[in-house]
Design an enzyme around this catalytic site. Sequence first.
Site, PDB file in Angstrom:
ATOM      1  N   HIS A   4      -0.687  -3.532   8.789  1.00  0.00           N
ATOM      2  CA  HIS A   4       0.672  -3.103   8.427  1.00  0.00           C
ATOM      3  C   HIS A   4       1.443  -4.283   7.823  1.00  0.00           C
ATOM      4  O   HIS A   4       2.117  -4.141   6.801  1.00  0.00           O
ATOM      5  CB  HIS A   4       1.407  -2.554   9.652  1.00  0.00           C
ATOM      6  CG  HIS A   4       2.891  -2.396   9.460  1.00  0.00           C
ATOM      7  ND1 HIS A   4       3.445  -1.535   8.531  1.00  0.00           N
ATOM      8  CD2 HIS A   4       3.944  -3.006  10.071  1.00  0.00           C
ATOM      9  CE1 HIS A   4       4.775  -1.625   8.587  1.00  0.00           C
ATOM     10  NE2 HIS A   4       5.103  -2.515   9.506  1.00  0.00           N
TER      11      HIS A   4
ATOM     12  N   HIS B  34       1.255  -0.867  14.349  1.00  0.00           N
ATOM     13  CA  HIS B  34       1.901  -2.180  14.224  1.00  0.00           C
ATOM     14  C   HIS B  34       0.902  -3.308  14.434  1.00  0.00           C
ATOM     15  O   HIS B  34       0.934  -4.031  15.422  1.00  0.00           O
ATOM     16  CB  HIS B  34       3.078  -2.297  15.204  1.00  0.00           C
ATOM     17  CG  HIS B  34       4.259  -1.478  14.794  1.00  0.00           C
ATOM     18  ND1 HIS B  34       4.605  -0.295  15.412  1.00  0.00           N
ATOM     19  CD2 HIS B  34       5.153  -1.661  13.789  1.00  0.00           C
ATOM     20  CE1 HIS B  34       5.683   0.207  14.821  1.00  0.00           C
ATOM     21  NE2 HIS B  34       6.033  -0.591  13.833  1.00  0.00           N
TER      22      HIS B  34
ATOM     23  N   GLN C 243       6.648  13.370  10.280  1.00  0.00           N
ATOM     24  CA  GLN C 243       6.707  12.802   8.935  1.00  0.00           C
ATOM     25  C   GLN C 243       7.817  13.403   8.088  1.00  0.00           C
ATOM     26  O   GLN C 243       8.516  12.674   7.380  1.00  0.00           O
ATOM     27  CB  GLN C 243       5.348  12.943   8.232  1.00  0.00           C
ATOM     28  CG  GLN C 243       4.278  12.046   8.816  1.00  0.00           C
ATOM     29  CD  GLN C 243       4.690  10.592   8.873  1.00  0.00           C
ATOM     30  OE1 GLN C 243       5.178  10.039   7.885  1.00  0.00           O
ATOM     31  NE2 GLN C 243       4.543   9.958  10.023  1.00  0.00           N
TER      32      GLN C 243
ATOM     33  N   ALA D 225      -1.851  -6.242  12.056  1.00  0.00           N
ATOM     34  CA  ALA D 225      -1.777  -7.167  10.911  1.00  0.00           C
ATOM     35  C   ALA D 225      -1.992  -6.467   9.566  1.00  0.00           C
ATOM     36  O   ALA D 225      -1.563  -6.974   8.529  1.00  0.00           O
ATOM     37  CB  ALA D 225      -2.791  -8.289  11.086  1.00  0.00           C
TER      38      ALA D 225
HETATM   39 ZN   LIG Z   1       7.082  -2.944  10.219  1.00  0.00          ZN
END
Ligand SMILES: [Zn+2]
Length: 455
Positions: free
Chosen positions: A183, A179, A380, A181
């Site tokens: 992203h 999380h 995942q 910049a």
């Molecule tokens: Zn997000």
Amino acid sequence: MAACRSSVMTAHVYISTSIFLLCLSAADGRLNTGHAGVLLVERRGSYPLIDLRILKSKFKSLNVEVEAGRRKVKRQLSFQRYCHASRLLRGSVPHTPGSLHLLDDDYLGQAAHMLSKVGTWNFDIFLFDRLTNGHSLVTLMCHLFNVYGLVHHFQLDMVKLHRFLGMVQEDYHSQNPYHNAVHAADVTQAMYCYLKEPKLAEQLSPLDVFLGLMAAAAHDVDHPGVNQPFLIKTRHHLASLYQNTSVLESHHWRSTVGMLRESRLLSHLPADVSQDMEQRLGSLILATDISRQNEFLSTFREHLDNQDLDLQLASHRHFILQIALKCADVCNPCRVWEMSRQWSERVCEEFYRQGDLERKFDMEISPLCNQQADSVPAIQTGFISYIVEPLFEEWHRFTEPSPLSRTMMGHLHKNKARWSRLRHAHTPSDTQTHSQAEEPEPEGGGGEGEGEDIP
Ligand SMILES: [Zn+2]
Ligand SMILES: *[C@@H]1O[C@H](CO)[C@@H](O)[C@H](O)[C@H]1NC(C)=O
């Protein structure tokens, strides 16, 4: 041009100061790692606490010169000019402003070339972030605002826009594996691709586009790198502030509103207009709360079943923007494997760090956060099956016949199969990859390294 240059230089002084202060707070955070309290309370969003006094006086001198140069500055956004300004603004080479243009014309040229293909699905945001020296979010947003003519349409002040976007980018925590910049830039790039969908593009108003891009850019700002249950059980002040509900999303939204107001980006608009923008931004950002996915998905399905979406209606367009942002936020598994895999490793690394904190403080380890038990492929495959696939199936239905959606579904199925094979090929303990993310010391730039731990 002279006026423009002098305001940029003044901005440089101001931003250098804030960079300096941010470095101080970053260094401080590092000294104190080990105390969960300090780690989590360390918020970039706390900048008003630290440096508002000092910034205030800088603001004043900045504004005086900006007033004079504003009109000239307004329309002069070219990529090259922007990048140079942004380097100054962001202070990445604060002590040697003279060597700016020598430093990286070559990289900027490559970044500019990449921007000419910003609407393609295999856009490599990691590479773009390196070429822009960690300024992918600001650079991308400025470019897209230009593409859509939003600066002109909303009569935005370029200096305020830079200041606002710089604050947003800065308030992402670069030490978060996921999380951060990059992203945000990735989600913004995906959002742009979705806004271009033929079903949508013709119908969108400039306001829709503006809010869609702004929401994408800011949707995770100041994310602490831990999830809501963690904030609740550690009695974090944000949890009580937002009463245990959409705690993070509310914080991302209110932080964005704070920066909008501080930058005065919308201050030339009538109060009811800018308030309406703030509300719509909130409604978009709050839609990214995964725990509300079923609510959105069933409404979306119902509309598609009834074929009653009317994109002439602002409310329906807003709903589709919410869905588009949700898709953009979780689209990692729909990217090409190489990119998709990096995001997967990053998000799992962030979970594991939360798990490590929980272990260290004798708390129960949250689901998906136990490095020993929850492998990347297992996390995942679950994420794809329960969250991503159901959402993108409906998005595919909505956008049909869309080449992009077909491409995304293709990647999604291939990536899912690949994780599934990996899952069965390894026992949890040999699942590779995340342990390399012992974050390297950021080089130079005083703690501004983007944590590019995965090549
Ligand atoms: Zn997000
Ligand atoms: C939030 O959760 C905590 C821990 O479960 C609880 O003590 C607190 O009362 C809750 N607050 C609200 C407003 O529901």
